[in-house]
Motif scaffolding. Structure first.
Motif, short mmCIF file in Angstrom:
data_model
loop_
_atom_site.label_atom_id
_atom_site.label_comp_id
_atom_site.label_asym_id
_atom_site.label_seq_id
_atom_site.Cartn_x
_atom_site.Cartn_y
_atom_site.Cartn_z
N LEU A 60 -24.39 141.86 14.65
CA LEU A 60 -23.21 141.34 13.97
C LEU A 60 -22.73 142.33 12.90
O LEU A 60 -21.55 142.66 12.84
CB LEU A 60 -23.51 139.98 13.34
N ASP A 61 -23.65 142.82 12.08
CA ASP A 61 -23.28 143.78 11.04
C ASP A 61 -22.72 145.06 11.63
O ASP A 61 -21.77 145.64 11.11
CB ASP A 61 -24.49 144.11 10.15
N THR A 62 -23.30 145.50 12.74
CA THR A 62 -22.80 146.70 13.41
C THR A 62 -21.38 146.48 13.92
O THR A 62 -20.52 147.35 13.76
CB THR A 62 -23.73 147.09 14.59
N ALA A 63 -21.14 145.33 14.52
CA ALA A 63 -19.79 145.03 15.04
C ALA A 63 -18.78 144.98 13.91
O ALA A 63 -17.68 145.54 14.02
CB ALA A 63 -19.81 143.70 15.81
N ILE A 64 -19.13 144.33 12.80
CA ILE A 64 -18.23 144.26 11.64
C ILE A 64 -17.95 145.66 11.11
O ILE A 64 -16.80 146.02 10.84
CB ILE A 64 -18.83 143.36 10.54
N SER A 65 -19.00 146.45 10.99
CA SER A 65 -18.84 147.82 10.48
C SER A 65 -17.96 148.67 11.39
O SER A 65 -17.05 149.37 10.93
CB SER A 65 -20.22 148.46 10.34
N GLU A 66 -18.20 148.59 12.69
CA GLU A 66 -17.41 149.40 13.64
C GLU A 66 -15.95 148.95 13.67
O GLU A 66 -15.05 149.78 13.76
CB GLU A 66 -18.04 149.35 15.03
N LEU A 67 -15.71 147.65 13.61
CA LEU A 67 -14.33 147.17 13.58
C LEU A 67 -13.64 147.64 12.30
O LEU A 67 -12.46 148.00 12.33
CB LEU A 67 -14.29 145.64 13.69
N GLY A 68 -14.36 147.65 11.21
CA GLY A 68 -13.80 148.16 9.96
C GLY A 68 -13.47 149.63 10.04
O GLY A 68 -12.45 150.09 9.52
N GLU A 69 -14.31 150.40 10.72
CA GLU A 69 -14.06 151.83 10.88
C GLU A 69 -12.89 152.11 11.82
O GLU A 69 -12.16 153.09 11.64
CB GLU A 69 -15.31 152.54 11.40
N ILE A 70 -12.71 151.26 12.80
CA ILE A 70 -11.58 151.44 13.72
C ILE A 70 -10.28 151.28 12.96
O ILE A 70 -9.33 152.01 13.17
CB ILE A 70 -11.67 150.44 14.90
N GLY A 71 -10.24 150.31 12.07
CA GLY A 71 -9.06 150.14 11.22
C GLY A 71 -7.89 149.48 11.91
O GLY A 71 -8.05 148.48 12.61
N GLU A 72 -6.71 150.07 11.74
CA GLU A 72 -5.46 149.47 12.21
C GLU A 72 -5.43 149.08 13.69
O GLU A 72 -4.89 148.02 14.02
CB GLU A 72 -4.28 150.37 11.88
N PRO A 73 -5.99 149.87 14.62
CA PRO A 73 -5.93 149.44 16.02
C PRO A 73 -6.64 148.11 16.28
O PRO A 73 -6.33 147.43 17.25
CB PRO A 73 -6.62 150.59 16.77
N ALA A 74 -7.59 147.75 15.43
CA ALA A 74 -8.35 146.51 15.63
C ALA A 74 -7.70 145.29 14.99
O ALA A 74 -8.09 144.16 15.27
CB ALA A 74 -9.77 146.67 15.08
N ILE A 75 -6.70 145.49 14.16
CA ILE A 75 -6.12 144.38 13.39
C ILE A 75 -5.55 143.27 14.27
O ILE A 75 -5.84 142.10 14.04
CB ILE A 75 -5.09 144.90 12.36
N PRO A 76 -4.77 143.56 15.31
CA PRO A 76 -4.25 142.45 16.13
C PRO A 76 -5.37 141.60 16.76
O PRO A 76 -5.28 140.37 16.79
CB PRO A 76 -3.42 143.16 17.22
#
Length: 165
Positions: A60-76
């Motif tokens: 879970l922490d890894t997924a949160i971290s990676e989504l945070g690193e992806i940034g704008e493309p992950a927002i939608p």
């Protein structure tokens, strides 16, 4: 001044210079090349969103971290995850969006007009949290924009939306 003393002095100055500049060089390179953000496809983002349901804290922490690193493309995808039935997914998506800061504001403003009451509640609460970081900055105009979007929600039919505005 002896030859040995001069050599030591030059070495100390060189080391001092390198110790001050090397973190800047590393930081500049790391921010210039974000391989996760540049390579993230919608399938990878959706896979990470599914991992938000994991009971394994490390995953879970890894997924949160990676989504945070992806940034704008992950927002939608994260905005959609705010509507998920699973509470843990909603909370994790909220955390990633909160950490995203300014890039998330337009998506949250758009979510304020969604027909889903829960999404409007979460979007309003997140907008308040994100905009607080700009109160003491030179970007006060951004706060005014956010506040102008929150004001109509004071007339919302749902009390939860009104209280979070």
């Amino acid at each position: 001044m002896t030859k040995h003393y001069r050599q030591r002095l030059v070495a100390v100055i060189a080391l001092s210079f390198l110790s001050f500049t090397s973190p800047l060089l590393l930081t500049r390179n790391a921010s210039a090349e974000n391989p996760i953000a540049s390579k993230a496809s919608s399938q990878e983002i959706n896979s990470l969103i599914k991992k938000l349901k994991s009971n394994d804290e490390r995953e879970l922490d890894t997924a949160i971290s990676e989504l945070g690193e992806i940034g704008e493309p992950a927002i939608p995808a994260l905005i959609e995850a705010l509507q998920d039935e699973n509470l843990q997914v909603r909370q994790s998506a909220t955390e990633v969006l909160r950490q995203s800061g300014r890039p998330v504001i337009p998506a949250l403003v758009k979510a304020l007009t969604n027909s889903d009451v829960e999404l409007r509640r979460r979007a309003a609460a997140l907008l308040k949290k994100v905009s607080r970081s700009y109160w003491n900055s030179s970007e006060l105009s951004k706060v005014k924009t956010v506040v102008s979007q929150l004001i109509p929600l004071l007339q919302d039919s749902d009390a939860g939306v009104r209280s979070r505005s």
